[in-house]
Design a protein around this motif. Structure first.
Motif, PDB file in Angstrom:
ATOM      1  N   THR A 460      42.898  54.645  47.474  1.00 24.11           N
ATOM      2  CA  THR A 460      42.806  53.157  48.157  1.00 24.11           C
ATOM      3  C   THR A 460      41.282  52.682  47.067  1.00 24.11           C
ATOM      4  O   THR A 460      41.329  51.665  46.920  1.00 24.11           O
ATOM      5  N   VAL A 461      39.992  53.872  47.364  1.00 23.71           N
ATOM      6  CA  VAL A 461      39.193  52.971  46.694  1.00 23.71           C
ATOM      7  C   VAL A 461      39.475  53.524  45.334  1.00 23.71           C
ATOM      8  O   VAL A 461      37.990  52.185  44.436  1.00 23.71           O
ATOM      9  N   ARG A 462      39.681  53.747  44.413  1.00 20.09           N
ATOM     10  CA  ARG A 462      40.115  53.936  43.171  1.00 20.09           C
ATOM     11  C   ARG A 462      40.810  52.916  42.965  1.00 20.09           C
ATOM     12  O   ARG A 462      39.953  51.952  42.197  1.00 20.09           O
ATOM     13  N   GLN A 463      41.724  52.634  43.178  1.00 16.86           N
ATOM     14  CA  GLN A 463      42.684  50.873  43.693  1.00 16.86           C
ATOM     15  C   GLN A 463      41.440  49.663  43.796  1.00 16.86           C
ATOM     16  O   GLN A 463      41.342  48.620  42.973  1.00 16.86           O
ATOM     17  N   LEU A 478      30.211  47.910  37.645  1.00 21.73           N
ATOM     18  CA  LEU A 478      29.789  49.290  38.108  1.00 21.73           C
ATOM     19  C   LEU A 478      28.764  50.141  37.703  1.00 21.73           C
ATOM     20  O   LEU A 478      28.094  50.961  37.737  1.00 21.73           O
ATOM     21  N   GLN A 479      28.649  49.508  35.627  1.00 23.54           N
ATOM     22  CA  GLN A 479      27.292  50.753  35.670  1.00 23.54           C
ATOM     23  C   GLN A 479      25.961  50.252  35.695  1.00 23.54           C
ATOM     24  O   GLN A 479      25.507  50.301  35.411  1.00 23.54           O
ATOM     25  N   GLU A 480      26.128  48.912  36.742  1.00 21.53           N
ATOM     26  CA  GLU A 480      24.852  48.032  37.015  1.00 21.53           C
ATOM     27  C   GLU A 480      24.606  48.990  38.139  1.00 21.53           C
ATOM     28  O   GLU A 480      22.892  48.616  38.578  1.00 21.53           O
ATOM     29  N   GLN A 490      34.475  56.822  39.554  1.00 23.24           N
ATOM     30  CA  GLN A 490      35.825  55.917  39.539  1.00 23.24           C
ATOM     31  C   GLN A 490      36.570  56.783  38.306  1.00 23.24           C
ATOM     32  O   GLN A 490      37.482  56.279  38.158  1.00 23.24           O
ATOM     33  N   ALA A 491      35.468  56.972  37.168  1.00 29.03           N
ATOM     34  CA  ALA A 491      36.140  57.509  35.676  1.00 29.03           C
ATOM     35  C   ALA A 491      36.858  58.477  35.969  1.00 29.03           C
ATOM     36  O   ALA A 491      37.926  58.897  35.456  1.00 29.03           O
ATOM     37  N   PRO A 498      46.339  56.639  38.019  1.00 36.47           N
ATOM     38  CA  PRO A 498      46.781  55.293  37.547  1.00 36.47           C
ATOM     39  C   PRO A 498      46.601  54.351  38.305  1.00 36.47           C
ATOM     40  O   PRO A 498      47.232  54.557  39.155  1.00 36.47           O
ATOM     41  N   LEU A 499      46.258  53.115  38.000  1.00 33.54           N
ATOM     42  CA  LEU A 499      46.529  51.737  39.080  1.00 33.54           C
ATOM     43  C   LEU A 499      47.908  51.733  39.211  1.00 33.54           C
ATOM     44  O   LEU A 499      48.021  52.017  38.591  1.00 33.54           O
TER      45      LEU A 499
END
Length: 526
Positions: A460-463, A478-480, A490-491, A498-499
Motif C-alpha cells: 500500500t505505501v509503495r503504491q 522523496l529525495q528532499e 521506496q527504492a 511493481p506498481l
C-alpha cells in the motif's frame, strides 16, 4: 548480536557457549536460525559443579534417600514408593507415557530454540544431571538432529512435560528427528552421527521434561520479531503520512518531551528522522490528522516501551534452573518447589500479543484511509494506478484491504489472555497452571497475522508514495525528505513490487514481502 567466542575450527561460525556467561535472546535466535553453533563449556569448574550434583544424587540413593521423581512416582503419584530395582526404569516410563502430543510440529527453527533453552537451564548446575546428558543435547544441536515435537499438550506447569518428552525420547534413540528437512528415526540418526543413545540416570528424565524450555524458546523468537516490528511499523507510518500528505508536526520533539514515555519518544524520534517535522505548516494542510496517523507513536510506543521488561522476564527464565526438585550440590540439599511454573513467560506473551495486535489494528486503519478517496487527499480510489478508460475496470488494492481487515480481526480475537484459563489437572496435583506455552503459541500466531498486515501495508505505501510523488512533481520530492530513509525504502520496495497499474494477483508479492519481513531484510533506524 549473540554472545560468541572464537570459532576458527568451525569455519568462523559464531559459537554460543553454554555453562559460561548467561545467554541473551539474541543467542537463542542465532542458534535457531542456524547462524551460530552451540558449544558446551569445557571449563573444569563448570563441569565439576555438574558432576557434584549427579554424584550427590547417586550417594543419596545408595543411602536410601527419598527424592521426588527419583524414588517416587510423578505428580499425584509422589506418594508411591518405587522399588530400588525399578528406579533406573522410571525416567524412561516418564517420557514414554507423556508421548501424547498433538497439533502441528514445531518448526526446525523453533525446535533449535527449544534445545538451546533446555540446555541453558540444565547448565545452571542445579538439576542433578550428568555432563553426558548436556553433551548429548549439544550434539543434537551441532548435528542439527531435531526432535519432532508436537506443539500442543502443555499447560505450562509442571513445565512443558509433554513436548519435552519428545526431546528426552530422542536423546535415548527413540521417536523421530528432522535431519536435512527429512523425518528420520532417531536411532538411525544418532548412529549415523556417531552418537550413542542415553540410558537416563534416575532424575534425568524429570530434569529434561519438568521445565519451561518450550515457552521460553518461543518467547525468545517472539521478542526478536516484535522488536523488528516496532521499527517496520514506524517506517510504514512515515510512508503513510507522506502518502496522505499528512502533518509531520504531530511528531515534534517538543510535543513528545511533555509525555516522556521513552519508547514512545523513540518512535517519534524515528519519525522525525524520516519526515520534515521542523518545517512550517502549510495553510492547506489538515490541522489534525486522524488518530491512526497522529497517535501512531502512542500505539507503537506501547510495545517499544514494553520490550525492556519483556527482555528481562524472558532472559531471567532462560537463565534459570526451572525444574523440580532443585539439587543444591554445594550444600547437598534436595529442594522441592515449583520453578517449572511458567507464569512470567505467560504474562510476557499475553502482554506482547496485545501490544502487537494493536499495531496490526493501527496499520489496518492507516490502510483504510489510504485507499479511500474521501480521506486520502486527492489520490485515486483504492490507490489504483490505472488511467484512462481502463481505470473503470481496475480495482487497485480493494481486495487487499479486505484481507488486511480479516488478518487484523483474527489477531485481535487472539488477544484474550491465555494465562487466565488455568485448569486443574493431573488428579488436582497440578491445580494451578500457567498456560505459558499456549500464550507463547498465541503470541507467535498474532505476530504472524500482524506480519501479514505489514506485508499488505508495504504494498500500500509503495503504491501510495509513488502516486503522491507523481502528483507532487516526481520522485525528487522523496529525495528532499530528511535522512533518506523513505527514499531508500521506496527504492527497495520498488525492486520487489511493481506498481499496481493493472489488476494482478497479489499473493506472490505478499509472500515475497513476508520473506523479507521475517529475514529482517531492511536496516531500519540504526
Amino acid at each position: 548480536m549473540p554472545h560468541t567466542e572464537s570459532a576458527s575450527s568451525r569455519n568462523d561460525t559464531p559459537v554460543v557457549s553454554f555453562g559460561g556467561q548467561p545467554l541473551r535472546i539474541e543467542d537463542v535466535v542465532a542458534l535457531a536460525r542456524g547462524e551460530a553453533q552451540a558449544e558446551l563449556s569445557g571449563d573444569e569448574t563448570f563441569r565439576a559443579r555438574i558432576r557434584r550434583g549427579a554424584d550427590f544424587l547417586d550417594r543419596l540413593l545408595r543411602e536410601d534417600g527419598t527424592v521426588y521423581g527419583v524414588t517416587t512416582g510423578y505428580g499425584d503419584s509422589c506418594t508411591v514408593t518405587v522399588p530400588p530395582e525399578l528406579v533406573a526404569e522410571l525416567p524412561h516410563h516418564l517420557y514414554t507415557y507423556h508421548g501424547c502430543g498433538l497439533g502441528a510440529l514445531f518448526t526446525p527453527e523453533q525446535t533449535r530454540a527449544i534445545l538451546a533453552a533446555r540446555l541453558s537451564s540444565l547448565s545452571r548446575g542445579y538439576s542433578g544431571v550428568s555432563v553426558g546428558l548436556l553433551q548429548q543435547i549439544e550434539a543434537l544441536l551441532r548435528n542439527d538432529l531435531l526432535p519432532l515435537i508436537p506443539s500442543e499438550g502443555s499447560v505450562g506447569a509442571s513445565g512443558d512435560l509433554t513436548p519435552l518428552s519428545y526431546l528426552a525420547a530422542v536423546l535415548c534413540g527413540e521417536r523421530q528427528v528432522w535431519r536435512k528437512g527429512e523425518q528420520v528415526d532417531a536411532a538411525r540418526a544418532l548412529q549415523d552421527a556417531g552418537m550413542t543413545p542415553l540410558r537416563l540416570r534416575p532424575k534425568e528424565g524429570l530434569a529434561i521434561m519438568n521445565g519451561t524450555a518450550v515457552m521460553t524458546a518461543l518467547a525468545c523468537l517472539a521478542y526478536d520479531r516484535a522488536d523488528y516490528l516496532c521499527r517496520l511499523a514506524t517506517r510504514i507510518t512515515a510512508m503513510a503520512t507522506f502518502t496522505l500528505d499528512g502533518n509531520a508536526h504531530h511528531f515534534d520533539a517538543t510535543l513528545f518531551s511533555v509525555k516522556p514515555h521513552p519508547g514512545q519518544q523513540q518512535v517519534a524520534a524515528w519519525l522525525q528522522a524520516d519526515l520534515p517535522c521542523d518545517q512550517p505548516l502549510r495553510n492547506e494542510k489538515r490541522l489534525q490528522d486522524r488518530y491512526s496517523i497522529r497517535c501512531a507513536p502512542h500505539v507503537i510506543g506501547v510495545l517499544t516501551d514494553a520490550l525492556p521488561w519483556l527482555r528481562s522476564s524472558i532472559e531471567n527464565e532462560l537463565n534459570s534452573a526451572n525444574d523440580n526438585p532443585i539439587i543444591d550440590p554445594d550444600n547437598e540439599r534436595v529442594l522441592h518447589g515449583g520453578h517449572f511454573y511458567g507464569g512470567h513467560i505467560a504474562f510476557a506473551m499475553d502482554s506482547m500479543k496485545n501490544a502487537v495486535a494493536n499495531i496490526a489494528d493501527l496499520l489496518d486503519r492507516q490502510m483504510a484511509l489510504m485507499v479511500d478517496s474521501r480521506y486520502n487527499n486527492g489520490l485515486p480510489s483504492n490507490l489504483s494506478g490505472a488511467t484512462g478508460p481502463r481505470a473503470a475496470i481496475n480495482h487497485g488494492l480493494k481486495a487487499l484491504q479486505i484481507s488486511s481487515s480479516a488478518w487484523t480481526a483474527e489477531a485481535l480475537k487472539l488477544t484474550m489472555p491465555a494465562s487466565v484459563f488455568s485448569r486443574s489437572t493431573e488428579c488436582h496435583n497440578q491445580d494451578k497452571v500457567s498456560m505459558g506455552t499456549i500464550a507463547a503459541r498465541d503470541c507467535l500466531r498474532v505476530l504472524e497475522l500482524t506480519e501479514q498486515v505489514v506485508a499488505a501495508l508495504l504494498i500500500t505505501v509503495r503504491q501510495g508514495v509513488a502516486l503522491r510523488a507523481d502528483i507532487a512533481g516526481g520522485e525528487s520530492l522523496l529525495q528532499e525528505l530528511p535522512g533518506g530513509g523513505l527514499a531508500a525504502m521506496q527504492a527497495a520496495l520498488s525492486q520487489d513490487i511493481p506498481l499496481v497499474a493493472e489488476d494482478r494477483m497479489l499473493e506472490p508479492d505478499l509472500r515475497l514481502l513476508l520473506e523479507r519481513i521475517r529475514s529482517q531484510a531492511w536496516t531500519l533506524y540504526e
